[in-house]
Design a protein around this motif. Structure first.
Motif, PDB file in Angstrom:
ATOM      1  N   GLU A  67      80.582  25.533  89.545  1.00 18.22           N
ATOM      2  CA  GLU A  67      79.602  26.488  89.039  1.00 18.22           C
ATOM      3  C   GLU A  67      78.546  26.850  90.081  1.00 18.22           C
ATOM      4  OE1 GLU A  67      81.729  26.644  85.683  1.00 18.22           O
ATOM      5  OE2 GLU A  67      80.009  27.886  86.179  1.00 18.22           O
TER       6      GLU A  67
ATOM      7  N   ASP B 164      85.961  37.827  79.367  1.00 15.66           N
ATOM      8  CA  ASP B 164      84.896  37.312  80.232  1.00 15.66           C
ATOM      9  C   ASP B 164      84.463  38.303  81.307  1.00 15.66           C
ATOM     10  OD1 ASP B 164      84.910  34.991  78.810  1.00 15.66           O
ATOM     11  OD2 ASP B 164      86.140  33.877  80.241  1.00 15.66           O
TER      12      ASP B 164
ATOM     13  N   SER C 237      81.840  40.195  86.242  1.00 17.75           N
ATOM     14  CA  SER C 237      81.943  38.998  85.399  1.00 17.75           C
ATOM     15  C   SER C 237      80.733  38.909  84.494  1.00 17.75           C
ATOM     16  CB  SER C 237      82.043  37.750  86.259  1.00 17.75           C
ATOM     17  OG  SER C 237      80.852  37.549  86.983  1.00 17.75           O
ATOM     18  N   GLN C 238      80.931  38.348  83.310  1.00 12.40           N
ATOM     19  CA  GLN C 238      79.811  38.136  82.392  1.00 12.40           C
ATOM     20  C   GLN C 238      78.908  37.017  82.877  1.00 12.40           C
ATOM     21  OE1 GLN C 238      81.612  37.540  78.567  1.00 12.40           O
ATOM     22  NE2 GLN C 238      82.347  39.671  78.404  1.00 12.40           N
ATOM     23  N   GLU C 239      79.456  36.123  83.682  1.00 10.96           N
ATOM     24  CA  GLU C 239      78.651  35.054  84.279  1.00 10.96           C
ATOM     25  C   GLU C 239      77.817  35.653  85.413  1.00 10.96           C
ATOM     26  OE1 GLU C 239      81.933  31.482  83.606  1.00 10.96           O
ATOM     27  OE2 GLU C 239      80.945  31.743  85.535  1.00 10.96           O
ATOM     28  N   LYS C 240      76.524  35.306  85.450  1.00  9.48           N
ATOM     29  CA  LYS C 240      75.639  35.854  86.476  1.00  9.48           C
ATOM     30  C   LYS C 240      74.814  34.729  87.079  1.00  9.48           C
ATOM     31  CE  LYS C 240      75.372  40.265  83.998  1.00  9.48           C
ATOM     32  NZ  LYS C 240      76.344  40.937  84.861  1.00  9.48           N
ATOM     33  N   ASP C 241      74.266  35.011  88.271  1.00 10.88           N
ATOM     34  CA  ASP C 241      73.409  34.013  88.902  1.00 10.88           C
ATOM     35  C   ASP C 241      71.989  34.138  88.373  1.00 10.88           C
ATOM     36  OD1 ASP C 241      73.138  35.813  92.076  1.00 10.88           O
ATOM     37  OD2 ASP C 241      72.308  36.236  90.104  1.00 10.88           O
TER      38      ASP C 241
ATOM     39  N   GLN D   5      84.843  31.303  89.585  1.00 13.37           N
ATOM     40  CA  GLN D   5      85.359  32.670  89.562  1.00 13.37           C
ATOM     41  C   GLN D   5      86.512  32.840  90.549  1.00 13.37           C
ATOM     42  OE1 GLN D   5      84.711  35.176  87.575  1.00 13.37           O
ATOM     43  NE2 GLN D   5      83.207  34.006  86.408  1.00 13.37           N
TER      44      GLN D   5
END
Length: 1026
Positions: free
Chosen positions: A50, A71, A81-85, A106
């Motif tokens: 992660e 996702d 991506s739906q995941e962000k920093d 990712q």
């Protein structure tokens, strides 16, 4: 990926950062290793996966927006991506043709999306990111990688000073993982290049030494000076750094000729050539020559003139281009280990001197292989072959093992299959004095009488015989043959001395194999039933050490050694209060048990021990109060417990109580063997109940606190897993909070531990309240992460655990959010039938409890087609699980229509002739649900599925009756099917089933009979009125 990628990978433009990776076997190996690392990273190191990269990895990709599913936010051709920093930037951004990735999680997902183009994607990524460590962790970490830093504490402190971030700890751990990958890549590349050796380090060293003797101050001198750029020599003879060895380079020389400027020379396997002479600049600046003399002749006229005048030893060196072929024989197959690089090199020097002397005398010398090579079975294809040729061939055989020995921090020792390389000094002058003393003593034994032999053996015992040099000294002078011959004499003292020495030197893998090849093990087996107690004990102990590989264990059995060793176990029944005489008997029994422990790794030997009556004797010794006795006894039992006959005997002989009692000892090794024995025996329900009855469950849970001992942890978790198959035990484990501890072990553990932990969690999840506990302890996410692994046993257990958790609605929500259903579905592609069936069973509760199951299934591209294709499997368990899954999917009309289009009806009909009740039950259920679309009822009748289904009603399994009655009810809605059912006599069994206590079964049977009756009445009316 740092040093190896920049220095060892083969690029089309070596001096530029814009080159491409060449299509070579070495680069292919490099890419496959990096791909494997990335694919498994998320499952093995979820926390580090992660971590957000310092800069995104950017490259030109073949992926397009349609390749991305859940996702991800998709807008035209752009994917985020739906995941962000922390700053809101997406961790993956696709802006064709470029892709930007900012985390390993990712990166892992992206690799999985590329399917059969994974290697091409990795190649493109590495070509556009020549130094990925800089982008992943930053320049400070890349500099540390160049420095090969291993001090985690110092590195952590240094980075803490430079960067004030809360994720510094994760960055350091990620750096260490990348550093370890870098070393492993280097090791594999070195192993690969070592198989391609042409010129070798010994030949180069020999030539350099000859040239050094010709340096001086006289007019006839050949050179002013010659020296290596590095004084450090690796054990494979090379002086070049490892990242240059992979290019075949051996060493670098600085030579000062008498009449020209200084020459900077690279010696490689392909030949010798000039380099730039600058630090870390190895680029070739001249043609390649076959040896140093040829190069120097072309660059120095004075050298060429003087060497033609002198009778120089350099001219006697054999050219690597003129070596005649010699047929090499694998030394290990002949029972003799291969000799080390240094010892072989010593013989090359000696042979060169002998040749030079012979030629001086004007005689013609006939070369033959040395006696030791003759013993190995070396055959020459020509009558005159130099020993140097033989060395060249043998050096290639052993070269592959050298890089691991030099660079690996720790290597896996396998006494079963691999020889350990010998380490010998480079020359006789480097050998310690003990080497020569031992060789003299062995010669004395050969020529001395009985008393002198005994005294000499006693003197030998004063040396450290566990030291490799001493072991080699005995073997090199023929001491093994002498010691083995002493075993066949009638002199007891000589036998005792010989066995004591053999027992110590057998710690060497090579010597163990040599003893067996020389027939020494047969002589040792004969001594086991000797009348002398000390001889019996020593012989058994020696067998315990020697019998660590298959051939030795087989020899013990074939020469009656198993029966003799079992006989040694028959000592006193009361092991608590012993007399001096009884203590000796018990010590003999202990030695016999050690030998049986080594032998018990063979299945045939396990059977031989049982037939010889070893089980009750081991059960008696299990009551001993001494740990030195208990360790080999329990070790033997746990080894043999893999056989069902032993598991039954252990239970019936009352050993479970003793094993549980020993489980409470303070000895980790003893606890490990006990837990392992319980793990294997707990397949039986009665054994599981006995472990609970004797309060062994709490002891097993207490062992989980010793998480640092991975072998003990694997054994304890394995025993907990098997014991938890009984729900009574699961309830008991709940009192000791075992589930909470197990959930905490789902990350950062070796696979052998994870297989057992996940298996136990899957059994615990059969109880409803435990499903909530797993969710509360955060166990769902690590379980889903493990679905991306490759270990088949682990995947079977993970899918079972996920399936059990999915029966809880709240758990199912989390599984769906983590994309767990897609991961489980993807496992249907796994080549293992066990993984396929386990994944299919897990899908059933997932589909049943998903919020919008129909839409979820349709979102999986190709998922329904994959399910239908698995109906072609030949494995009944796979077929049963797939039928159960189809029954769940078919509840949605749209999905049922898609299944019908993929041809599910004929494939299901084809399976109806099975006699497997488990498959019958789920097959009938699937047929019943598939009848609810269009003309499927008629199609099943045309495919011949109705008549076999009627036969299912004869089964003794009530669950088969229920699913069959429901299927027949649906099929009876087609008139032709009613006619077939009536012809096959379905009415009578259905009327019997109508008397069942199950309401659903009654209704299905009654409905089927009603449809048949209505058809009969209609037919009757037609006959009467028309």
């Amino acid at each position: 990926m740092g040093i190896t990628l920049s220095r060892a990978a083969q690029w089309t433009t070596a001096s530029s950062n814009i080159g491409k990776l060449e299509f070579t076997p070495m680069n292919e190996l490099l890419l496959k290793e990096i791909l494997s690392f990335v694919e498994e990273f998320s499952s093995q190191h979820p926390q580090q996966a992660e971590h957000v990269f310092k800069e995104p990895l950017q490259w030109t990709t073949t992926l397009v927006a349609s390749d991305f599913k859940t996702d991800y936010d998709i807008s035209d051709s752009v994917v985020q991506s739906q995941e962000k920093d922390s700053e809101g930037h997406p961790l993956l951004l696709l802006s064709p043709p470029n892709v930007y990735v900012r985390s390993f999680s990712q990166l892992c997902k992206l690799v999985h999306l590329t399917n059969d183009k994974k290697l091409e994607e990795v190649r493109a990524c590495l070509e556009d990111n020549r130094n990925p460590v800089v982008k992943v962790l930053g320049p400070s970490f890349a500099a540390e990688l160049e420095g090969d830093n291993q001090d985690e504490t110092r590195l952590f402190a240094k980075v803490k000073e430079e960067e004030e971030h809360k994720d510094t700890d994760d960055k350091v751990k990620l750096f260490l993982l990348l550093q370890n990958l870098d070393k492993q890549l280097l090791i594999k590349l070195l192993h690969e290049i070592s198989q391609q050796v042409e010129l070798n380090p010994a030949a180069v060293k020999n030539e350099v030494e000859m040239l050094k003797r010709s340096c001086g101050n006289g007019e006839s001198r050949l050179l002013k000076s010659i020296q290596y750029t590095s004084d450090y020599e690796f054990s494979n003879g090379c002086r070049a750094p490892p990242w240059r060895q992979v290019h075949g380079e051996i060493c670098y020389l600085v030579i000062e000729p008498c009449d020209s400027e200084t020459l900077y020379i690279t010696c490689s396997t392909a030949g010798v050539f000039l380099n730039r002479g600058e630090e870390n600049d190895y680029e070739r600046t001249s043609d390649t020559y076959e040896d140093l003399v040829s190069l120097l002749k072309s660059k120095s006229p004075q050298f060429a003139k003087n060497i033609n005048k002198q009778d120089c030893a350099v001219q006697e060196l054999p050219s690597t281009q003129k070596i005649q072929h010699v047929e090499s024989v694998d030394a290990e197959e002949q029972g003799q280990p291969q000799r080390s690089y240094e010892q072989q090199e010593k013989n090359v020097h000696e042979k060169a001197r002998q040749q030079h002397t012979a030629n001086k005398a004007g005689g013609k010398m006939k070369y033959e292989p040395c006696p030791r090579w003759k013993d190995l079975g070396l055959k020459c294809l020509h009558s005159e072959v130099h020993c140097f040729c033989s060395w060249l061939l043998f050096s290639k055989t052993s070269a592959g093992a050298l890089p691991v020995e030099v660079f690996s921090e720790s290597s896996t020792e396998s006494e079963e299959e691999e020889e350990q390389p010998e380490r010998r000094p480079e020359s006789n002058t480097d050998l310690p004095s003990e080497y020569w003393h031992i060789q003299k003593l062995v010669k004395y034994i050969k020529g001395g009488d009985q008393r002198f032999t005994v005294l000499t053996l006693c003197t030998l015992m004063d040396f450290n015989l566990m030291q490799e040099t001493c072991q080699l000294a005995i073997r090199d002078v023929g001491g093994l043959e002498v010691l083995i011959n002493l075993l066949d004499t009638n002199e007891v003292k000589c036998k005792i001395g010989s066995l004591k020495i053999l027992r110590k030197i057998s710690s060497s893998v090579q010597i163990r194999r040599a003893i067996v090849e020389m027939g020494g093990l047969q002589s040792i087996v004969k001594i086991v039933d000797s009348e002398e107690e000390e001889l019996m004990a020593l012989a058994a102990e020696t067998i315990a050490i020697v019998a660590r590989f298959p051939k030795a264990r087989r020899t013990v059995r074939q020469y009656g050694g198993i029966k003799k060793l079992v006989k040694l176990l028959d000592c006193v029944s009361n092991l608590a209060n012993l007399s001096v005489r009884q203590e000796k008997d018990v010590e003999i029994a202990r030695c016999g048990t050690l030998a049986l422990w080594s032998c018990s790794k063979s299945t045939r030997n396990k059977d031989a021990i049982r037939k010889a009556g070893g089980i009750p004797l081991l059960g008696r010794l299990l009551k001993s109060p001494h740990e030195s006795m208990l360790i080999p006894v329990v070790g033997t039992l746990q080894e043999c417990a893999s056989e069902e006959s032993y598991r039954i005997a252990i239970q019936t002989e009352g050993m479970i109580k003793d094993l549980v009692k020993i489980l409470g000892s303070d000895n980790d090794e003893l606890q490990m063997h006990c837990a392992s024995a319980i793990f294997k025996c707990a397949e039986d329900k009665q054994t599981r109940d006995l472990v609970r009855e004797y309060k062994g469950l709490q002891l097993l849970v207490s062992l989980l606190s010793k998480a640092d001992n991975k072998h003990l942890l694997a054994a304890a978790t394995g025993a907990i897993w098997k014991c938890s198959i009984s729900m009574e035990n699961v309830a008991k484990f709940g009192e000791y909070n075992a589930l909470e501890v197990l959930v905490n072990l789902l990350t950062d553990q070796p696979e052998e531990v994870l297989v057992n932990v996940v298996g136990a969690v899957g059994e615990f999840a059969q109880i409803p309240e435990n499903k909530a506990t797993i969710r509360r302890c955060g166990g769902i996410k690590p379980l889903v992460n493990l679905l991306t692994g490759t270990n088949q046993a682990l995947l079977v257990n993970v899918t079972k655990a996920v399936g059990a958790c999915a029966t809880d609605m709240d758990n199912m929500v989390i599984i769906d959010q983590l994309d767990g259903v897609r991961l489980v579905w993807s496992l249907l592609k796994n080549p293992s039938a066990d993984v396929q069936s386990s994944a299919a069973w897990a899908l059933c509760p997932c589909i049943n409890n998903a919020k919008d199951a129909g839409e979820m299934v349709r979102s999986l591209v190709g998922g329904l087609e994959l399910i239908v294709n698995l109906l072609k499997s030949t494995n009944n368990e796979v077929l049963a699980s797939i039928c159960a899954t189809i029954a769940k999917i078919a509840k949605d009309k749209e999905n049922l229509a898609v299944l019908t289009d993929h041809g599910v009806v004929p494939l299901l009909a084809k399976l109806t002739n099975t006699t497997d009740d488990r498959l019958r039950r789920h097959l009938a259920e699937a047929i019943g649900h598939c009848c609810m679309w269009g003309s499927n009822k008629a199609l099943f009748g045309e495919a011949g599925a109705v008549a076999p289904l009627v036969c299912y009603l004869k089964s003794k399994d009530s669950s088969v009756h229920q699913s069959t009655a429901m299927a027949l009810y649906q099929l009876s809605k087609d008139p032709n099917n009613c006619i077939t059912m009536h012809e096959k006599g379905v009415v009578k069994p259905l009327i019997h089933i109508m008397g069942s206590d199950e309401e659903m079964l009654q209704e299905a049977a009654a409905g089927c009979v009603r449809n048949i009756r209505l058809l009969a009445l209609a037919n009757r009316k037609v006959q009467l009125f028309y």
